[in-house]
Design a protein around this motif. Structure first.
Motif, short mmCIF file in Angstrom:
data_model
loop_
_atom_site.label_atom_id
_atom_site.label_comp_id
_atom_site.label_asym_id
_atom_site.label_seq_id
_atom_site.Cartn_x
_atom_site.Cartn_y
_atom_site.Cartn_z
N LEU A 163 0.81 -1.23 0.00
CA LEU A 163 0.00 0.00 0.00
C LEU A 163 0.85 1.28 0.00
O LEU A 163 0.55 2.21 -0.76
CB LEU A 163 -1.01 -0.01 1.16
N PRO A 164 1.93 1.33 0.82
CA PRO A 164 2.76 2.56 0.78
C PRO A 164 3.42 2.80 -0.59
O PRO A 164 3.77 3.93 -0.91
CB PRO A 164 3.83 2.30 1.85
N GLU A 165 3.55 1.73 -1.37
CA GLU A 165 4.19 1.87 -2.69
C GLU A 165 3.20 2.26 -3.79
O GLU A 165 3.58 2.50 -4.93
CB GLU A 165 4.88 0.55 -3.09
N ILE A 166 1.90 2.28 -3.45
CA ILE A 166 0.89 2.70 -4.44
C ILE A 166 0.08 3.86 -3.85
O ILE A 166 -1.12 3.96 -4.03
CB ILE A 166 -0.04 1.53 -4.86
N GLU A 167 0.82 4.74 -3.15
CA GLU A 167 0.17 5.82 -2.41
C GLU A 167 -0.64 6.74 -3.31
O GLU A 167 -1.69 7.24 -2.92
CB GLU A 167 1.26 6.62 -1.68
N LYS A 168 -0.17 6.96 -4.54
CA LYS A 168 -0.86 7.91 -5.43
C LYS A 168 -1.73 7.20 -6.46
O LYS A 168 -1.45 6.06 -6.85
CB LYS A 168 0.17 8.78 -6.15
N LYS A 169 -2.79 7.89 -6.91
CA LYS A 169 -3.71 7.37 -7.91
C LYS A 169 -2.97 6.85 -9.14
O LYS A 169 -2.01 7.45 -9.60
CB LYS A 169 -4.68 8.47 -8.34
N ASP A 170 -3.45 5.72 -9.63
CA ASP A 170 -2.93 5.04 -10.83
C ASP A 170 -1.60 4.32 -10.60
O ASP A 170 -1.05 3.76 -11.54
CB ASP A 170 -2.80 5.99 -12.04
N MET A 171 -1.09 4.34 -9.38
CA MET A 171 0.10 3.53 -9.09
C MET A 171 -0.32 2.08 -8.92
O MET A 171 -1.39 1.80 -8.37
CB MET A 171 0.79 4.01 -7.82
N GLY A 172 0.49 1.16 -9.41
CA GLY A 172 0.18 -0.25 -9.29
C GLY A 172 1.42 -1.05 -9.00
O GLY A 172 2.54 -0.57 -9.20
N LYS A 173 1.22 -2.26 -8.49
CA LYS A 173 2.35 -3.08 -8.08
C LYS A 173 1.96 -4.56 -8.19
O LYS A 173 0.87 -4.94 -7.75
CB LYS A 173 2.66 -2.71 -6.61
N VAL A 174 2.84 -5.36 -8.77
CA VAL A 174 2.61 -6.80 -8.81
C VAL A 174 3.01 -7.37 -7.45
O VAL A 174 4.06 -7.00 -6.91
CB VAL A 174 3.45 -7.47 -9.93
N LEU A 175 2.17 -8.22 -6.87
CA LEU A 175 2.51 -8.82 -5.58
C LEU A 175 3.67 -9.80 -5.76
O LEU A 175 3.74 -10.51 -6.77
CB LEU A 175 1.31 -9.53 -4.96
N GLN A 176 4.56 -9.82 -4.77
CA GLN A 176 5.77 -10.63 -4.85
C GLN A 176 5.46 -12.12 -5.01
O GLN A 176 6.09 -12.81 -5.78
CB GLN A 176 6.61 -10.42 -3.59
N GLU A 177 4.46 -12.58 -4.28
CA GLU A 177 4.09 -13.99 -4.30
C GLU A 177 2.71 -14.15 -4.95
O GLU A 177 1.84 -13.32 -4.72
CB GLU A 177 3.97 -14.53 -2.87
N PRO A 178 2.51 -15.22 -5.74
CA PRO A 178 1.15 -15.49 -6.23
C PRO A 178 0.19 -15.63 -5.04
O PRO A 178 0.58 -16.11 -3.98
CB PRO A 178 1.29 -16.81 -6.98
#
Ligand code: B30
Ligand code: ZN
Length: 261
Positions: A163-178
């Motif tokens: 969540l802290p890495e997608i703080e701003k709108k339109d930020m996205g992140k692939v989760l490390q583990e499936p």
């Protein structure tokens, strides 16, 4: 403007209908579910396919919520229960409040919960989520309510951590583990046939009345810190998205079913 709705003041739920006329319909969500005013039924088994193996997942800040999607299409499907057809998983997302005493959209006996998850599915026959929005049986949405626990829920740590890495709108992140969606969707698979179901709408503009809601009766647990992490993400205006739940809407004679397994 378009998608620039909010949860306070001029942009808040009381004013949504000025720009989105469909938000004043007669089958709106969320609702208060009064357990003394439900019809007990015994529906065919609700079936969730594809949630017992891990899926690569990515999490996005949409400016209104945090959304989780998987990168395979038609890998997770829902059918049975109150549904006549098969529905394809599109995304899941969360609604929360400023504190641990509010945040859920649907209420149970007028009681709020600190968070609610919606797993959104579209009818397979309509081929896409967008197309399905044109039909009254277009969507099926699973809802799960959360309670505060003293211990963090390990299942949610991978989501909370990004969540802290997608703080701003339109930020996205692939989760490390499936991610094993089974543990996200339902607290206890053995209790998944115990749910409320009713016909309603999207809880955000354009509030389209296209959803069969299925609310699990069982709850999940998150710690205060896990809940608080959601309140730190930012909305489309760059302000903290401290709360993103719509108040309950009139039932207008709709029947709420309680499926007893
Ligand atoms: S809900 O489950 O009734 N809360 C949408 C899907 C489910 C619900 C509400 C809205 C939806 O897909 N809306 C249009 C697409 N959204 C994407 C989004 O999730 O974030 C774009 C948009 O901006 O309207 Cu908000
Ligand atoms: Zn939602």
């Amino acid at each position: 403007r378009g998608q620039n709705f909010g949860y306070d003041g001029d942009q808040g739920p009381a004013n949504w209908s000025k720009e989105y006329h469909t938000c004043i319909g007669k089958h709106q969500s969320p609702i208060n579910i009064d357990e003394h005013n439900v019809t007990n039924v015994s529906l065919p088994p609700l079936k969730l396919i594809g949630i017992d193996n891990p899926h690569q997942s990515y999490v996005t800040n949409t400016g209104h919520t945090v959304t989780l999607k998987i990168n395979e299409s038609k890998a997770v499907m829902l059918s049975g229960g109150p549904l006549r057809d098969t529905y394809v998983f599109e995304q899941l997302h969360f609604h929360w409040g400023e504190n641990d005493f509010e945040g859920s959209e649907d209420l149970i006996n007028n009681h709020s919960f600190p968070m609610e998850m919606h797993a959104v599915f579209y009818k397979e026959d309509y081929n896409s989520f967008k197309e399905a929005l044109n039909y009254s049986d277009g969507l099926a949405i699973l809802a799960c309510l959360y309670e505060v626990s003293s211990q963090p829920n390990p299942t949610y740590e991978s989501i909370v951590k990004v969540l802290p890495e997608i703080e701003k709108k339109d930020m996205g992140k692939v989760l490390q583990e499936p991610l094993l969606l089974e543990s996200i969707f339902v607290p206890d698979i053995a209790k998944m046939q115990d749910y409320f179901t009713y016909s309603g709408s999207l809880t955000t503009p354009p509030c389209l009345e296209v959803a069969k809601w299925i609310d699990f009766k069982d709850h999940q647990q998150l710690s205060h810190d896990q809940l608080a992490a959601f309140r730190d993400i930012r909305n489309w205006e760059g302000n903290k998205l401290t709360h993103n739940f719509r108040p309950v809407q009139p039932l207008e004679g709709r029947e709420v079913l309680h499926n007893i397994p």
